[in-house]
Structure formats: C-alpha cells, structure tokens
Design a protein around this motif. Structure first.
Motif, PDB file in Angstrom:
ATOM      1  N   PRO A  51       0.795  -1.236   0.000  1.00 29.74           N
ATOM      2  CA  PRO A  51       0.000   0.000   0.000  1.00 29.74           C
ATOM      3  C   PRO A  51       0.827   1.286   0.000  1.00 29.74           C
ATOM      4  O   PRO A  51       0.342   2.321  -0.469  1.00 29.74           O
ATOM      5  CB  PRO A  51      -0.834  -0.117   1.285  1.00 29.74           C
ATOM      6  N   THR A  52       2.053   1.247   0.524  1.00 34.65           N
ATOM      7  CA  THR A  52       2.863   2.473   0.576  1.00 34.65           C
ATOM      8  C   THR A  52       4.169   2.365  -0.201  1.00 34.65           C
ATOM      9  O   THR A  52       4.697   3.361  -0.662  1.00 34.65           O
ATOM     10  CB  THR A  52       3.188   2.852   2.040  1.00 34.65           C
ATOM     11  N   ASP A  53       4.698   1.163  -0.349  1.00 34.66           N
ATOM     12  CA  ASP A  53       5.946   0.956  -1.090  1.00 34.66           C
ATOM     13  C   ASP A  53       5.626   0.199  -2.365  1.00 34.66           C
ATOM     14  O   ASP A  53       5.502  -1.019  -2.368  1.00 34.66           O
ATOM     15  CB  ASP A  53       6.940   0.172  -0.241  1.00 34.66           C
ATOM     16  N   ARG A  54       5.504   0.921  -3.475  1.00 32.43           N
ATOM     17  CA  ARG A  54       5.008   0.318  -4.714  1.00 32.43           C
ATOM     18  C   ARG A  54       6.009  -0.616  -5.391  1.00 32.43           C
ATOM     19  O   ARG A  54       5.677  -1.314  -6.340  1.00 32.43           O
ATOM     20  CB  ARG A  54       4.583   1.413  -5.695  1.00 32.43           C
ATOM     21  N   ILE A  55       7.234  -0.655  -4.893  1.00 33.74           N
ATOM     22  CA  ILE A  55       8.220  -1.591  -5.441  1.00 33.74           C
ATOM     23  C   ILE A  55       7.976  -2.991  -4.874  1.00 33.74           C
ATOM     24  O   ILE A  55       8.272  -3.991  -5.509  1.00 33.74           O
ATOM     25  CB  ILE A  55       9.649  -1.104  -5.117  1.00 33.74           C
ATOM     26  N   LYS A  56       7.404  -3.030  -3.681  1.00 36.40           N
ATOM     27  CA  LYS A  56       7.194  -4.301  -2.995  1.00 36.40           C
ATOM     28  C   LYS A  56       5.763  -4.812  -3.186  1.00 36.40           C
ATOM     29  O   LYS A  56       4.869  -4.076  -3.588  1.00 36.40           O
ATOM     30  CB  LYS A  56       7.463  -4.127  -1.493  1.00 36.40           C
ATOM     31  N   PHE A  57       5.597  -6.098  -2.886  1.00 35.80           N
ATOM     32  CA  PHE A  57       4.265  -6.701  -2.801  1.00 35.80           C
ATOM     33  C   PHE A  57       4.017  -7.075  -1.342  1.00 35.80           C
ATOM     34  O   PHE A  57       4.947  -7.110  -0.536  1.00 35.80           O
ATOM     35  CB  PHE A  57       4.172  -7.921  -3.718  1.00 35.80           C
ATOM     36  N   ALA A  58       2.765  -7.354  -1.003  1.00 40.85           N
ATOM     37  CA  ALA A  58       2.442  -7.614   0.390  1.00 40.85           C
ATOM     38  C   ALA A  58       1.144  -8.395   0.497  1.00 40.85           C
ATOM     39  O   ALA A  58       0.410  -8.569  -0.479  1.00 40.85           O
ATOM     40  CB  ALA A  58       2.316  -6.282   1.146  1.00 40.85           C
ATOM     41  N   VAL A  59       0.860  -8.866   1.716  1.00 43.46           N
ATOM     42  CA  VAL A  59      -0.438  -9.477   2.011  1.00 43.46           C
ATOM     43  C   VAL A  59      -1.457  -8.353   2.136  1.00 43.46           C
ATOM     44  O   VAL A  59      -1.345  -7.486   2.995  1.00 43.46           O
ATOM     45  CB  VAL A  59      -0.372 -10.289   3.322  1.00 43.46           C
ATOM     46  N   VAL A  60      -2.439  -8.350   1.238  1.00 40.91           N
ATOM     47  CA  VAL A  60      -3.464  -7.311   1.217  1.00 40.91           C
ATOM     48  C   VAL A  60      -4.833  -7.958   1.008  1.00 40.91           C
ATOM     49  O   VAL A  60      -4.943  -8.995   0.359  1.00 40.91           O
ATOM     50  CB  VAL A  60      -3.202  -6.260   0.109  1.00 40.91           C
ATOM     51  N   SER A  61      -5.855  -7.318   1.520  1.00 41.90           N
ATOM     52  CA  SER A  61      -7.197  -7.908   1.477  1.00 41.90           C
ATOM     53  C   SER A  61      -7.741  -8.030   0.058  1.00 41.90           C
ATOM     54  O   SER A  61      -8.486  -8.957  -0.258  1.00 41.90           O
ATOM     55  CB  SER A  61      -8.156  -7.086   2.338  1.00 41.90           C
TER      56      SER A  61
END
Length: 305
Positions: free
Chosen positions: A193-203
């Motif tokens: 959500p804040t670091d667009r280079i990374k991916f993450a667990v998001v709903s």
C-alpha cells in the motif's frame, strides 16, 4: 498514446494527484506516475500540475501514457546450463544474479540475450523483449525455467500455469526455527500500500497458496521445501516473512542487515514438472542446490557439530 480521463468526486477531494493516479492506474509505480506529471503528461482542467497537487471537486484529470518504446534485444554469447531441449521447449538452470528478460535499466546480460544467441526459434507471443518467456523467477532466485520455442508450445504451457497444474518445488533457507513439520500459507497478495516496489499481504490482492515442509533445522535457521499452488510475484518470499521466517539474504522482505555476504535471497527453484506440449506426457526436471546455497548451508551444519 494510451489515455485515462477522470472526473473527481467528493470521496477523492483533498488527495494528492500522484497518490490518486497510483491507485487508479494499474501496474504503474508511484515514481512512474510522478515522472508523467513532471513530463507534463498529466493535466488538471487542461493545466499542468505538480505531484503534490490536491484534488478538488469536479476536477477533470487527463493522463497520457506514452506507448512503451520497443527495444531490440541483442543476442549475447552467455553460457547456458541447458537441462533439456527439443523442437518445442528449452529447460534451463538459471544462475542467481541473472535477470530473465530485459526491462528498464537492464538491456543486456539477461537470459533472453543468451537464448537468442543459442537459438532463433523462440515463441513470439510475449514480443521482442520476452521471446519464449512463459514464466519468470527473480533475478536472485536460481533454478529451473522452461522456455517455449514456438507459439503452440507457449500457449500449452501457459494453460498449465493458469490452471496451476505444473509441479514447482523450491528450496528456501529461512531465518529462525519453524516448529511445525509442514504447513499451508494462504493469503491474498498485491502491491504494497505504501511501497510500490514491494508486494504484500493485502485484502484485495490475488489469491496465493504456498505449501511448505521442513527439510532440516539448524540452530538459528530452517531449510524448507516450498510447493507453489499459485505463482504470484515474490510469493514464497512474502509468505515466509508473513509467518515470521523471512528468507536469509532477502533484504527486501527480511532483515536489512544480513548475517552472510549473500547477494540475494537463498531461494532455489529445484524441481519443475509439466506436460510436454506436443508429446502429451509429464516430464520433470531437477536442479541441485548451487554453490552459493551450499556454502551457507555448510556454515549452519558446522554449527551443529
């Protein structure tokens, strides 16, 4: 040029334009959006604005995204570790540190450059930049990849990836001691959500499932086998960090300060199995753990003595 037009409604009033566009335009980083604004490719009410412009009710936003420049990829005489080859496919063992295909800032030294030097008959479905490329692994992940030599083979392999029917087995060396012998990690993954280079667990991300099994435990690390049920970007790296065991060498999703002089995450695509596109029989390939991986394993094994 590709155009995007937006009429600002009440729920978006006060939001910075770069943040707004980053959410509205898929697959583009915030820095890319800011670059468009700096290049006067974004107009608000037919006027240029800055990245920190805050949207107002009924603002008319027009975004022009220039078409990507098609690049010519030069063949390069780079050695390939070929595990199998016929008229339909090439199966290679990619070393750590090699990028799969050219991208912004990386135009040579890639697997595609090496493949074009080795053979000219690669599938054209993914264009000039990614000929034959059906799937990818990260630059710093080593291991088995299959490349399509014609469009028929490419489509058949892509169908298997889409159906999650390929066998994909990875070995990962992770921080800490995993207590359970095996487990399943199931989340949704998407852009951070804040670091667009990374991916993450998001709903609101894409469904992702990783099966893991402990191979060996050391004093402060665990060697695990991971089987992918889905193939999302950085899936294993995110999932192992999510359960508190980031990959050793992964400074993006793990510890910034690494214990070893690793050049990247210790992750190896060890096994790849699929149905051959024309022979219609299941074939499987295995790559032994490379030297860089073995060196760190040896350090941990010596600690147990």
């Amino acid at each position: 040029m590709e155009g995007n037009n937006f009429l600002i409604e009440q729920n978006n009033v006060g939001i910075r334009i770069d943040k707004f566009l980053n959410e509205k335009i898929e697959d583009k980083s915030r820095s890319f959006i800011q670059g468009l604004i700096d290049d006067n490719q974004v107009l608000v009410n037919e006027k240029n604005v800055k990245s920190n412009y805050k949207l107002r009710l009924e603002d008319k936003v027009v975004v022009n995204i220039p078409e990507p420049k098609e690049l010519w990829v030069e063949p390069e005489d780079i050695p390939l570790d070929i595990l199998y080859e016929d008229s339909d496919v090439i199966v290679v063992n990619k070393p750590q540190g090699m990028v799969v295909h050219p991208a912004a800032g990386v135009y040579n030294g890639t697997l595609v450059n090496a493949l074009l030097n080795h053979c000219k008959d690669l599938s054209g479905i993914n264009g000039v930049i990614r000929p034959g490329i059906v799937h990818r692994i990260d630059k710093d992940t080593s291991g088995v990849l299959v490349i399509a030599k014609n469009d028929y083979a490419h489509n058949k392999l892509s169908e298997q990836f889409k159906a999650h029917s390929m066998k994909r087995e990875y070995y990962a060396l992770v921080e800490g001691i995993i207590k359970d012998e095996e487990g399943i990690i199931e989340t949704n993954l998407g852009r951070h959500p804040t670091d667009r280079i990374k991916f993450a667990v998001v709903s609101n991300g894409k469904h992702a499932i990783t099966h893991y099994k402990v191979i060996e435990r050391f004093k402060t690390a665990t060697l695990v086998k991971c089987n992918l049920e889905t193939g999302r970007t950085h899936q294993i790296r995110i999932h192992m960090a999510y359960i508190g065991h980031p990959l050793i060498g992964d400074s993006v999703y793990g510890y910034k300060k690494q214990r070893f002089k690793a050049t990247g995450q210790l992750l190896h695509a060890k096994v790849l199995g699929f149905i051959h596109p024309t022979k219609n029989e299941f074939i499987e390939f295995e790559s032994p753990l490379p030297e860089y991986f073995q060196k760190v394993l040896t350090i941990f094994k010596n600690e147990l003595k």
